[in-house]
Design a protein around this motif. Structure first.
Motif, mmCIF file in Angstrom:
data_model
loop_
_atom_site.group_PDB
_atom_site.id
_atom_site.type_symbol
_atom_site.label_atom_id
_atom_site.label_comp_id
_atom_site.label_asym_id
_atom_site.label_seq_id
_atom_site.Cartn_x
_atom_site.Cartn_y
_atom_site.Cartn_z
ATOM 1 N N ASN A 1 49.950 -5.519 -3.852
ATOM 2 C CA ASN A 1 49.186 -6.732 -4.142
ATOM 3 C C ASN A 1 50.031 -7.857 -4.721
ATOM 4 O O ASN A 1 49.489 -8.899 -5.106
ATOM 5 N N GLY A 2 51.333 -7.648 -4.809
ATOM 6 C CA GLY A 2 52.212 -8.684 -5.316
ATOM 7 C C GLY A 2 52.015 -8.989 -6.786
ATOM 8 O O GLY A 2 52.139 -10.145 -7.208
ATOM 9 N N ILE A 3 51.710 -7.971 -7.584
ATOM 10 C CA ILE A 3 51.484 -8.159 -9.015
ATOM 11 C C ILE A 3 52.295 -7.134 -9.794
ATOM 12 O O ILE A 3 52.808 -6.162 -9.235
ATOM 13 N N GLY A 4 52.411 -7.340 -11.103
ATOM 14 C CA GLY A 4 53.152 -6.427 -11.951
ATOM 15 C C GLY A 4 52.319 -5.230 -12.375
ATOM 16 O O GLY A 4 51.128 -5.126 -12.069
ATOM 17 N N ARG A 5 52.969 -4.339 -13.124
ATOM 18 C CA ARG A 5 52.311 -3.095 -13.529
ATOM 19 C C ARG A 5 51.088 -3.339 -14.402
ATOM 20 O O ARG A 5 50.030 -2.729 -14.194
ATOM 21 N N GLN A 6 51.201 -4.204 -15.396
ATOM 22 C CA GLN A 6 50.066 -4.445 -16.287
ATOM 23 C C GLN A 6 48.904 -5.077 -15.535
ATOM 24 O O GLN A 6 47.733 -4.738 -15.773
ATOM 25 N N GLU A 7 49.226 -6.000 -14.620
ATOM 26 C CA GLU A 7 48.167 -6.595 -13.810
ATOM 27 C C GLU A 7 47.518 -5.546 -12.912
ATOM 28 O O GLU A 7 46.309 -5.604 -12.642
ATOM 29 N N ALA A 8 48.312 -4.581 -12.454
ATOM 30 C CA ALA A 8 47.765 -3.513 -11.616
ATOM 31 C C ALA A 8 46.811 -2.630 -12.413
ATOM 32 O O ALA A 8 45.750 -2.226 -11.911
ATOM 33 N N TYR A 9 47.177 -2.312 -13.658
ATOM 34 C CA TYR A 9 46.247 -1.552 -14.507
ATOM 35 C C TYR A 9 44.940 -2.334 -14.686
ATOM 36 O O TYR A 9 43.843 -1.758 -14.645
ATOM 37 N N ALA A 10 45.056 -3.645 -14.895
ATOM 38 C CA ALA A 10 43.856 -4.468 -15.064
ATOM 39 C C ALA A 10 43.012 -4.463 -13.796
ATOM 40 O O ALA A 10 41.773 -4.390 -13.855
ATOM 41 N N LEU A 11 43.668 -4.519 -12.641
ATOM 42 C CA LEU A 11 42.941 -4.490 -11.372
ATOM 43 C C LEU A 11 42.254 -3.142 -11.167
ATOM 44 O O LEU A 11 41.084 -3.079 -10.765
ATOM 45 N N ALA A 12 42.964 -2.063 -11.470
ATOM 46 C CA ALA A 12 42.413 -0.720 -11.262
ATOM 47 C C ALA A 12 41.223 -0.439 -12.168
ATOM 48 O O ALA A 12 40.360 0.382 -11.830
ATOM 49 N N THR A 13 41.168 -1.107 -13.308
ATOM 50 C CA THR A 13 40.079 -0.865 -14.261
ATOM 51 C C THR A 13 39.111 -2.043 -14.344
ATOM 52 O O THR A 13 38.342 -2.155 -15.293
ATOM 53 N N SER A 14 39.120 -2.896 -13.339
ATOM 54 C CA SER A 14 38.271 -4.093 -13.380
ATOM 55 C C SER A 14 36.782 -3.762 -13.332
ATOM 56 O O SER A 14 35.952 -4.576 -13.746
ATOM 57 N N ASP A 15 36.421 -2.581 -12.821
ATOM 58 C CA ASP A 15 35.022 -2.163 -12.799
ATOM 59 C C ASP A 15 34.669 -1.236 -13.957
ATOM 60 O O ASP A 15 33.527 -0.778 -14.067
ATOM 61 N N VAL A 16 35.628 -0.937 -14.808
ATOM 62 C CA VAL A 16 35.391 -0.067 -15.961
ATOM 63 C C VAL A 16 34.804 -0.911 -17.093
ATOM 64 O O VAL A 16 35.343 -1.976 -17.409
ATOM 65 N N PRO A 17 33.713 -0.492 -17.718
ATOM 66 C CA PRO A 17 33.106 -1.306 -18.767
ATOM 67 C C PRO A 17 34.067 -1.740 -19.871
ATOM 68 O O PRO A 17 33.989 -2.884 -20.333
ATOM 69 N N GLY B 1 50.586 7.563 -14.175
ATOM 70 C CA GLY B 1 49.782 6.368 -13.975
ATOM 71 C C GLY B 1 50.639 5.162 -13.631
ATOM 72 O O GLY B 1 50.284 4.355 -12.762
ATOM 73 N N ASP B 2 51.784 5.037 -14.314
ATOM 74 C CA ASP B 2 52.691 3.922 -14.039
ATOM 75 C C ASP B 2 53.150 3.934 -12.580
ATOM 76 O O ASP B 2 53.249 2.880 -11.937
ATOM 77 N N GLU B 3 53.431 5.124 -12.072
ATOM 78 C CA GLU B 3 53.876 5.235 -10.685
ATOM 79 C C GLU B 3 52.798 4.730 -9.727
ATOM 80 O O GLU B 3 53.080 3.987 -8.779
ATOM 81 N N SER B 4 51.555 5.122 -9.999
ATOM 82 C CA SER B 4 50.453 4.656 -9.156
ATOM 83 C C SER B 4 50.279 3.149 -9.273
ATOM 84 O O SER B 4 50.025 2.455 -8.275
ATOM 85 N N MET B 5 50.414 2.624 -10.498
ATOM 86 C CA MET B 5 50.250 1.184 -10.690
ATOM 87 C C MET B 5 51.378 0.394 -10.033
ATOM 88 O O MET B 5 51.160 -0.711 -9.528
ATOM 89 N N ASP B 6 52.580 0.952 -10.030
ATOM 90 C CA ASP B 6 53.687 0.273 -9.355
ATOM 91 C C ASP B 6 53.422 0.177 -7.856
ATOM 92 O O ASP B 6 53.728 -0.846 -7.220
ATOM 93 N N GLU B 7 52.835 1.232 -7.291
ATOM 94 C CA GLU B 7 52.483 1.191 -5.867
ATOM 95 C C GLU B 7 51.381 0.167 -5.617
ATOM 96 O O GLU B 7 51.446 -0.610 -4.653
ATOM 97 N N LEU B 8 50.374 0.162 -6.491
ATOM 98 C CA LEU B 8 49.285 -0.806 -6.350
ATOM 99 C C LEU B 8 49.797 -2.229 -6.533
ATOM 100 O O LEU B 8 49.410 -3.145 -5.792
ATOM 101 N N GLY B 9 50.684 -2.400 -7.512
ATOM 102 C CA GLY B 9 51.238 -3.724 -7.757
ATOM 103 C C GLY B 9 52.061 -4.230 -6.588
ATOM 104 O O GLY B 9 51.963 -5.407 -6.198
ATOM 105 N N ALA B 10 52.869 -3.343 -6.008
ATOM 106 C CA ALA B 10 53.689 -3.743 -4.865
ATOM 107 C C ALA B 10 52.823 -4.149 -3.682
ATOM 108 O O ALA B 10 53.156 -5.088 -2.943
#
Length: 210
Positions: A143-159, A132-141
């Protein structure tokens, strides 16, 4: 690692040899994904993904079945993914392999239920793991954000608005493997913070309440 025909038997042997009165349990948790649509996927990448994600769990279960039958039953937990139920972009092989894993759990439940063997699939959503961290690092790169912010972005539609932890998934496995779920077989437990419950196309009509 691509499964080899004989290696699961080495793992099942010590279980058969022990005289301890334990319940025979198989938890198959392996996963890999190679990006690509059907048109982009070469045969080797397709085979490798299915070997690891689907054939491997089948071989592990097959090797353990004699032990379970000797002991009068057991529990098989196949760790799948929410990708088994909803496709992600450019994940054709991964999605297909995990959908096959859910079907495999149902097939085992039907074929071996009369002998006391239960089988279920566990479908996590985003989980904080090295994969998951690897995927979030790709997402973060991207979008110009860090790993934790990427996790938050990826789960922004999760209740629950967060990714799960490996410990939470372990507890789900423990439940399915234990006698606490003794009547549960042939089904899928989704552990994704409620993500599968969201109908995304209608969120814009109730943005303030979702």
């Amino acid at each position: 690692m691509v499964p080899q025909p004989n290696w699961p038997h080495a793992s099942a042997g010590p279980i058969r040899d022990t005289r301890a009165p334990i319940t025979a349990v198989v938890v198959a948790s392996a996963g890999m994904g190679i990006e690509g649509s059907v048109g982009d996927m070469d045969d080797e990448h397709w085979r490798r993904t299915l070997d690891v994600n689907l054939t491997g769990p089948m071989m592990i279960t097959r090797a353990a079945l004699p032990v379970m039958l000797e002991r009068g039953g057991g529990s098989v937990v196949l760790v799948s993914s929410t990708n088994a139920m909803a496709a992600a972009p450019l994940s054709a092989a991964y999605d297909a392999s995990k959908a096959g894993l859910n079907a495999l759990a149902r097939a085992i439940a039907v074929d071996y239920g009369p002998q006391g063997i239960r089988a279920n699939a566990l479908c996590p959503g985003w989980i904080i793991t090295p994969m998951g961290d690897e995927s979030m690092d790709e997402l973060g790169a991207a979008n110009g954000i860090g790993r934790q912010e990427a996790y938050a972005l990826a789960t922004s539609d999760v209740p629950l608005r967060r990714a799960g932890t490996a410990e939470e998934i372990a507890y789900c496995c423990l439940f399915l493997a234990s006698d606490e779920s003794s009547i549960v077989s042939g089904t899928t437990l989704v552990a994704d913070g409620g993500g599968q419950a969201v109908e995304l196309t209608s969120r814009m009509f109730a943005a303030g309440s979702v």
